[in-house]
Design a protein around this motif. Structure first.
Motif, PDB file in Angstrom:
ATOM      1  N   ARG A   1      11.614 -20.886   8.626  1.00  0.00           N
ATOM      2  CA  ARG A   1      10.305 -20.254   8.810  1.00  0.00           C
ATOM      3  C   ARG A   1      10.475 -18.737   8.651  1.00  0.00           C
ATOM      4  N   SER A   2      11.257 -18.356   7.629  1.00  0.00           N
ATOM      5  CA  SER A   2      11.670 -16.966   7.445  1.00  0.00           C
ATOM      6  C   SER A   2      10.596 -16.069   6.851  1.00  0.00           C
ATOM      7  N   GLY A   3       9.547 -16.637   6.331  1.00  0.00           N
ATOM      8  CA  GLY A   3       8.496 -15.824   5.755  1.00  0.00           C
ATOM      9  C   GLY A   3       8.692 -15.515   4.283  1.00  0.00           C
ATOM     10  N   GLY A   4       9.395 -16.365   3.571  1.00  0.00           N
ATOM     11  CA  GLY A   4       9.502 -16.182   2.130  1.00  0.00           C
ATOM     12  C   GLY A   4      10.890 -16.315   1.555  1.00  0.00           C
TER      13      GLY A   4
ATOM     14  N   ILE B   1      19.325  -8.912   7.593  1.00  0.00           N
ATOM     15  CA  ILE B   1      19.253  -9.242   9.013  1.00  0.00           C
ATOM     16  C   ILE B   1      18.556 -10.587   9.117  1.00  0.00           C
ATOM     17  N   THR B   2      19.185 -11.535   9.799  1.00  0.00           N
ATOM     18  CA  THR B   2      18.619 -12.870   9.978  1.00  0.00           C
ATOM     19  C   THR B   2      18.212 -13.044  11.437  1.00  0.00           C
ATOM     20  N   SER B   3      16.934 -13.296  11.673  1.00  0.00           N
ATOM     21  CA  SER B   3      16.414 -13.540  13.019  1.00  0.00           C
ATOM     22  C   SER B   3      16.268 -15.047  13.201  1.00  0.00           C
ATOM     23  N   TRP B   4      16.611 -15.538  14.412  1.00  0.00           N
ATOM     24  CA  TRP B   4      16.593 -16.975  14.621  1.00  0.00           C
ATOM     25  C   TRP B   4      16.421 -17.353  16.082  1.00  0.00           C
TER      26      TRP B   4
ATOM     27  N   VAL C   1      15.667 -22.439  14.275  1.00  0.00           N
ATOM     28  CA  VAL C   1      14.539 -22.022  13.452  1.00  0.00           C
ATOM     29  C   VAL C   1      14.852 -20.606  12.964  1.00  0.00           C
ATOM     30  N   ILE C   2      14.943 -20.446  11.663  1.00  0.00           N
ATOM     31  CA  ILE C   2      15.121 -19.128  11.070  1.00  0.00           C
ATOM     32  C   ILE C   2      13.737 -18.482  11.054  1.00  0.00           C
ATOM     33  N   THR C   3      13.561 -17.411  11.827  1.00  0.00           N
ATOM     34  CA  THR C   3      12.240 -16.809  11.991  1.00  0.00           C
ATOM     35  C   THR C   3      12.005 -15.600  11.105  1.00  0.00           C
ATOM     36  N   GLY C   4      13.063 -15.059  10.516  1.00  0.00           N
ATOM     37  CA  GLY C   4      12.879 -13.928   9.628  1.00  0.00           C
ATOM     38  C   GLY C   4      14.177 -13.534   8.938  1.00  0.00           C
ATOM     39  N   ILE C   5      14.057 -13.060   7.709  1.00  0.00           N
ATOM     40  CA  ILE C   5      15.175 -12.504   6.965  1.00  0.00           C
ATOM     41  C   ILE C   5      14.660 -11.226   6.321  1.00  0.00           C
ATOM     42  N   THR C   6      15.325 -10.122   6.649  1.00  0.00           N
ATOM     43  CA  THR C   6      14.967  -8.821   6.087  1.00  0.00           C
ATOM     44  C   THR C   6      16.177  -8.275   5.363  1.00  0.00           C
ATOM     45  N   CYS C   7      16.031  -8.001   4.074  1.00  0.00           N
ATOM     46  CA  CYS C   7      17.147  -7.514   3.272  1.00  0.00           C
ATOM     47  C   CYS C   7      16.858  -6.109   2.747  1.00  0.00           C
ATOM     48  N   GLY C   8      17.943  -5.383   2.538  1.00  0.00           N
ATOM     49  CA  GLY C   8      17.804  -4.056   1.939  1.00  0.00           C
ATOM     50  C   GLY C   8      18.076  -2.935   2.878  1.00  0.00           C
TER      51      GLY C   8
ATOM     52  N   ALA D   1      19.767 -11.167  16.609  1.00  0.00           N
ATOM     53  CA  ALA D   1      19.710 -11.199  15.149  1.00  0.00           C
ATOM     54  C   ALA D   1      21.116 -10.986  14.582  1.00  0.00           C
ATOM     55  N   VAL D   2      21.380 -11.619  13.454  1.00  0.00           N
ATOM     56  CA  VAL D   2      22.658 -11.461  12.766  1.00  0.00           C
ATOM     57  C   VAL D   2      22.461 -10.361  11.724  1.00  0.00           C
TER      58      VAL D   2
END
Length: 138
Positions: free
Chosen positions: A43-46, A98-101, A131-138, A110-111
């Motif tokens: 459910r990372s948002g994309g 960054i992986t939120s879970w 549940v993977i709740t978000g992934i933000t890269c960059g 967050a990792v």
């Protein structure tokens, strides 16, 4: 659907047998007896998330891009890992992101792999829903 089928089949197997399947057997196959199954929902948002239906050793974290076991798959956003494997044993936190879970409904730290040269694989245990709740890269 697969999870429901797994539960029904597991109940039938247990009802007809006095022998329980040990936890080590669950992760070694593409079948497990509830509640020995792990799962990762994206459910990372994309973003896609890589999950593993195997684990090569007993370490809780493995720092490399390729896990080294043959049963890994990219799970698209909005899908569940058990659509591919009955039992998920880990997931990859991508380098540069960054992986939120959450683990069994509880938010985890967050990792943060920003600036890292390799990804981190996180092992999950039996009867764990991630549940993977978000992934933000960059």
């Amino acid at each position: 659907m697969r999870r429901s089928f797994s539960r029904i089949l597991s109940a039938l197997v247990l009802a007809g047998s006095a022998t329980l399947v040990p936890a080590q057997s669950a992760a070694a196959t593409d079948f497990c007896v509830e509640p020995l199954c792990g799962d990762v929902d994206n459910r990372s948002g994309g973003h896609q998330i890589m999950v593993a239906g195997c684990w090569p050793n007993n370490e809780p974290y493995i720092y490399k891009d390729a896990l080294g076991c043959s049963r890994t798959v990219e799970v698209p956003n909005g899908r569940d890992g058990d659509d591919w494997y009955w039992d998920i044993d880990g997931f990859r936190a991508y380098k540069g992101c960054i992986t939120s879970w959450k683990k069994n409904g509880t938010t985890q730290p967050a990792v943060d792999r920003r600036g890292a040269s390799v990804s981190a694989w996180i092992k999950i245990g039996n009867d764990v829903n991630v549940v993977i709740t978000g992934i933000t890269c960059g």
